[in-house]
Scaffold this active site. Structure first.
Site, short mmCIF file in Angstrom:
data_model
loop_
_atom_site.label_atom_id
_atom_site.label_comp_id
_atom_site.label_asym_id
_atom_site.label_seq_id
_atom_site.Cartn_x
_atom_site.Cartn_y
_atom_site.Cartn_z
N ASP A 151 0.85 -1.20 0.00
CA ASP A 151 0.00 0.00 0.00
C ASP A 151 0.88 1.25 0.00
OD1 ASP A 151 -2.36 -1.40 0.11
OD2 ASP A 151 -2.68 -1.11 2.26
N ARG A 186 -1.05 -0.88 -8.65
CA ARG A 186 -2.44 -0.48 -8.34
C ARG A 186 -2.48 1.05 -8.41
NH1 ARG A 186 -3.77 -0.96 -2.33
NH2 ARG A 186 -4.33 -3.13 -2.66
P1 FDA Z 1 -13.99 9.52 -5.22
O1 FDA Z 1 -13.50 9.88 -3.87
O2 FDA Z 1 -14.12 10.58 -6.24
O3 FDA Z 1 -15.37 8.76 -5.02
C1 FDA Z 1 -16.18 8.36 -6.11
C2 FDA Z 1 -17.47 7.78 -5.55
O4 FDA Z 1 -17.18 6.57 -4.83
C3 FDA Z 1 -18.17 8.65 -4.51
O5 FDA Z 1 -19.02 9.57 -5.13
C4 FDA Z 1 -18.91 7.63 -3.69
O6 FDA Z 1 -20.07 7.19 -4.36
C5 FDA Z 1 -17.96 6.47 -3.66
N1 FDA Z 1 -17.06 6.51 -2.48
C6 FDA Z 1 -15.75 6.79 -2.47
N2 FDA Z 1 -15.24 6.69 -1.24
C7 FDA Z 1 -16.27 6.36 -0.44
C8 FDA Z 1 -16.40 6.11 0.97
N3 FDA Z 1 -15.34 6.19 1.78
N4 FDA Z 1 -17.60 5.79 1.46
C9 FDA Z 1 -18.69 5.69 0.64
N5 FDA Z 1 -18.63 5.91 -0.70
C10 FDA Z 1 -17.44 6.24 -1.22
N6 FDA Z 1 -5.22 5.27 -1.01
C11 FDA Z 1 -3.92 5.48 -0.71
O7 FDA Z 1 -3.51 6.61 -0.47
N7 FDA Z 1 -3.05 4.41 -0.66
C12 FDA Z 1 -3.43 3.14 -0.95
O8 FDA Z 1 -2.62 2.22 -0.90
C13 FDA Z 1 -4.80 2.93 -1.29
N8 FDA Z 1 -5.26 1.67 -1.59
C14 FDA Z 1 -6.56 1.52 -2.06
C15 FDA Z 1 -7.00 0.27 -2.49
C16 FDA Z 1 -8.24 0.14 -3.07
C17 FDA Z 1 -8.68 -1.20 -3.55
C18 FDA Z 1 -9.08 1.28 -3.21
C19 FDA Z 1 -10.42 1.17 -3.88
C20 FDA Z 1 -8.68 2.49 -2.74
C21 FDA Z 1 -7.42 2.62 -2.15
N9 FDA Z 1 -7.00 3.85 -1.65
C22 FDA Z 1 -5.67 4.02 -1.30
C23 FDA Z 1 -7.99 4.93 -1.40
C24 FDA Z 1 -8.07 5.90 -2.58
O9 FDA Z 1 -6.90 6.67 -2.65
C25 FDA Z 1 -9.27 6.84 -2.42
O10 FDA Z 1 -9.11 7.62 -1.26
C26 FDA Z 1 -10.61 6.14 -2.36
O11 FDA Z 1 -10.66 5.07 -3.24
C27 FDA Z 1 -11.78 7.11 -2.72
O12 FDA Z 1 -11.61 7.59 -4.00
P2 FDA Z 1 -12.42 7.10 -5.31
O13 FDA Z 1 -11.41 6.70 -6.33
O14 FDA Z 1 -13.37 6.06 -4.98
O15 FDA Z 1 -13.07 8.41 -5.89
#
Ligand code: FDA
Length: 322
Positions: free
Chosen positions: A130, A181
């Protein structure tokens, strides 16, 4: 981008204790975290596997400050590997280098990671490192690169789209044949290292994603962002990139409907499943991503404290003190 004020709460020990003792928060914790033990995660992985969804197990914990705790974190990751094998789960693991001693010395984290990779390789299991706050980015990537060069091809890093440096990192990782990732990034970063506006991060995510889809080794597109996912689907169709060449990844507790839809449409999907007692900083990052989650928590806490003061009022009435 993540709510900065909330992220600042991630390191508040008093609040962590309060959250653990506050029963109203439990449902929110269990929405995002499988439970405190590995045993809690196993049935969840099994259920996902039944629906052809893979998992990545994450033993929660970060920023250890002594060698024994760092070694204990590595042991916990090795237990997760054993459990995957013992239960025949379709899962890999995600690890954090600060849990394995990066704050003590790079050599401590590297030694512990090597032990985990050795064990994982024996069972043909992939290990994702991560990505944490930007002060660790260079060292995390470097340690991964050493391991890769030392013949561990079962390890791969995470790249955060909000960092300015990420395109250069991705170009090198593509050249090295590393499995990446891609995520947006979940920490509070300064404007000299990271985009602060969501639309800039999103735009960069798309650029990085296209580079990975074109030339990367089995990239993981880790997002719940429907527009970006739709873009990935259109882009791969247009470029003739087959669905088996990449996977979508999402977090446990977020957009289960989208996970199922993607699997039904023939895409590989992996869900990240955290477990363990040190869930507080992880929970704060999830709350910071979405104000609606915070509103839910504050509402529950208010209800809980009203109930508690109601109980106190009733008790004092009984004692004739009101
Ligand atoms: P965005 O924040 O724009 O969200 C898009 C939509 O997704 C929202 O409108 C909502 O519907 C839904 N959503 C997103 N987050 C939500 C929540 N917490 N609760 C409810 N709904 C939510 N970060 C990092 O810094 N280091 C890492 O190693 C990782 N590893 C990682 C693994 C995996 C499998 C995922 C999916 C994410 C990570 N992350 C991470 C976290 C990543 O950086 C990010 O903060 C989150 O995925 C939220 O961003 P989105 O890409 O979903 O987009």
């Amino acid at each position: 981008m993540p709510n900065r004020l909330l992220l600042a709460l991630a390191n508040q020990e008093g609040l962590a204790r309060f959250s653990m003792e506050n029963s109203a928060l439990r449902p929110m914790v269990l929405r995002f975290v499988a439970g405190e033990g590995l045993d809690d995660a196993v049935p969840i992985v099994r259920d996902l596997n039944k629906q052809s969804i893979r998992a990545s197990l994450d033993h929660l914990g970060e920023n250890t400050t002594d060698r024994d705790s760092a070694r204990a974190a590595a042991d916990a990751y090795e237990q997760a590997l054993q459990t995957i094998v013992a239960h025949g789960l379709d899962a890999n693991i995600s690890v954090k280098l600060t849990a394995m001693g990066l704050d003590i010395a790079d050599s401590v984290a590297e030694q512990n990671l090597r032990a985990v990779l050795e064990r994982a390789r024996a069972h043909n299991i992939f290990v994702r490192t991560d990505m944490e706050a930007s002060e660790y980015t260079a060292r995390t990537l470097e340690i991964g690169q050493h391991m890769h060069a030392a013949g561990y091809d079962n390890v791969g890093p995470v790249i955060q789209a909000y960092l300015y440096r990420s395109m250069a990192d991705i170009e090198r990782l593509i050249r090295d044949g590393a499995r990446v990732r891609l995520c947006k990034g979940a920490y509070d970063e300064a404007p000299n290292v990271a985009f602060r506006r969501k639309r800039d991060t999103d735009r960069n995510f798309v650029r990085l994603m296209e580079a990975l889809l074109d030339k990367g080794k089995y990239p993981a597109i880790a997002t719940h962002d429907e527009e970006i996912i739709a873009h990935a689907r259109r882009y791969t169709r247009r470029c003739g990139i087959k669905a088996e060449r990449f996977e979508f990844q999402m977090l446990y507790g977020v957009r289960r409907d989208l996970q199922e839809e993607l699997v039904t449409d023939g895409y590989n999907v992996r869900v990240y499943i955290p477990y363990g007692v040190s869930w507080y900083p992880y929970l704060v990052r999830r709350l910071a991503e979405r104000p609606a989650n915070l509103a839910f928590v504050l509402g529950s806490m208010a209800k809980d404290s009203n109930q508690a003061s109601g109980v106190r009022r009733q008790a004092s009435v009984i004692r004739g003190q009101s």
